[in-house]
Write an enzyme that holds these catalytic residues in place. Structure first.
Site, short mmCIF file in Angstrom:
data_model
loop_
_atom_site.label_atom_id
_atom_site.label_comp_id
_atom_site.label_asym_id
_atom_site.label_seq_id
_atom_site.Cartn_x
_atom_site.Cartn_y
_atom_site.Cartn_z
N GLN A 51 0.83 -1.21 0.00
CA GLN A 51 0.00 0.00 0.00
C GLN A 51 0.86 1.26 0.00
OE1 GLN A 51 -2.26 0.69 3.56
NE2 GLN A 51 -3.55 2.25 2.60
N TYR A 104 2.36 -7.72 15.91
CA TYR A 104 2.79 -6.60 15.05
C TYR A 104 3.33 -5.46 15.91
CZ TYR A 104 2.09 -2.65 11.78
OH TYR A 104 2.23 -1.53 10.99
N1 SER Z 1 -2.71 0.35 9.66
C1 SER Z 1 -1.93 -0.47 10.53
C2 SER Z 1 -2.72 -1.62 10.99
O1 SER Z 1 -3.91 -1.45 11.15
C3 SER Z 1 -1.44 0.32 11.69
O2 SER Z 1 -0.08 0.47 11.58
O3 SER Z 1 -2.19 -2.66 11.23
#
Ligand code: SER
Length: 316
Positions: free
Chosen positions: A13, A143
């Protein structure tokens, strides 16, 4: 000096738009797009492209040897929602990908490295409103954990080895050119597509979920602004808080209704992304980015909505 720039994760993206912007500034042949997937857009035709898996250090080494990059952008990552489906892979990719690049940047004397962090570094005990640069950080997604650890590694490589590494904690990024990458904030993109094609959208986040967001044009401009800043101005080598706009699904829907009056928004229950969103900030204090390198977003909610609808309309 002629810059030679590697963008790893060029098909995602952010990469899709960053490569185009960098090629415009530095020349098409000086920006090498790299990804594990074949590009399905014109990046391949507008400049060099290499197949690279950031976990394969020997192949990465060959790429560094071949291009001797002066700047490297490492964008390859698993995001918050997809990361939860495969935590070990997310940790491996997000962490060892970064360490591979940091090490090669030292070996090949790369002048500058860019690596994105995220609002996901914050957690349930971080302040929710105007979340400060320095506060309790207890991320509870793999993450977020990998981004927080990555930030510490970036600062470590800067302090121990003098590596000029720069980073931004992106909020949810809203864009129309390439599909979002499996994040918790992706609803704010899907909503625009469905508003145009179906006139309705079923949100996986509830009506009250306020999250920090930003239009991609601002994100790309801010990223390049940080990379262009004098090194002496960069006081933060972990990652900068970076603010755009904050809104809930309800507020976004009301804005879309100004253009598509019959648009309806409904809500889905029991989506695992809700818990992730609940652990994140509602808004961000980015005063360090403002003070150090002059950050100021240009897109508010209304300007972003107009631009998204206009571009998606001509695409659909
Ligand atoms: N847009 C990302 C996510 O939702 C945030 O860093 O994982």
């Amino acid at each position: 000096m002629i810059e030679k720039i590697l963008v790893l994760g060029s098909n995602g993206q952010i990469g899709t738009e960053l490569v185009t912007a960098l090629r415009k500034s530095y020349g098409e042949s000086n920006v090498v797009a790299c990804d594990i997937r074949r590009p399905d857009y014109d990046i391949k035709n507008s400049g060099p492209f290499e197949f690279v898996n950031v976990l394969e250090k020997d192949i990465l080494n060959n790429i560094f040897q071949k291009y001797k990059p002066t700047q490297v952008y490492l964008l390859a990552a698993l995001l918050s929602a997809t990361g939860e489906q495969n935590p070990k892979l997310a940790w491996d990719l997000n962490m060892n990908g970064l360490l591979n690049i940091l090490d090669l940047a030292i070996t090949y004397k790369t002048a500058k490295v860019y690596w994105p962090s995220s609002i996901a570094v914050f957690g349930p005990n971080s302040p929710k409103d105007a979340t400060p640069q320095y506060c309790v950080m207890d991320p509870n997604t793999v993450y977020g954990i990998s981004k927080l650890a990555g930030e510490r590694w970036c600062e470590y490589y800067n302090q121990k080895f003098g590596l000029d590494v720069r980073s931004i904690r992106y909020p949810g990024l809203i864009s129309w050119k390439a599909a979002p990458g499996g994040g918790t904030t992706d609803y704010a993109i899907h909503i625009f597509h469905d508003a145009l094609t179906k006139g309705s959208y079923a949100s996986f986040l509830n009506a009250e979920t306020e999250l920090p967001m930003m239009y991609m044009d601002d994100a790309i401009r801010g990223t390049i602004q940080l990379m262009d800043a004098e090194s002496s101005k960069i006081s933060i080598r972990s990652s900068y808080n970076f603010g755009g706009v904050s809104f809930t699904p309800e507020v976004l829907a009301a804005e879309i209704r100004k253009h598509i009056p019959d648009f309806t928004l409904t809500y889905k229950d029991n989506d695992p992304r809700q818990a992730i969103a609940n652990s994140w900030p509602r808004s961000i204090d980015d005063s360090f980015a403002q003070k150090d390198w002059g950050w100021k977003p240009e897109f508010d909610l209304s300007k972003m909505t107009v631009d998204m609808l206009k571009n998606l309309q001509s695409n659909h």
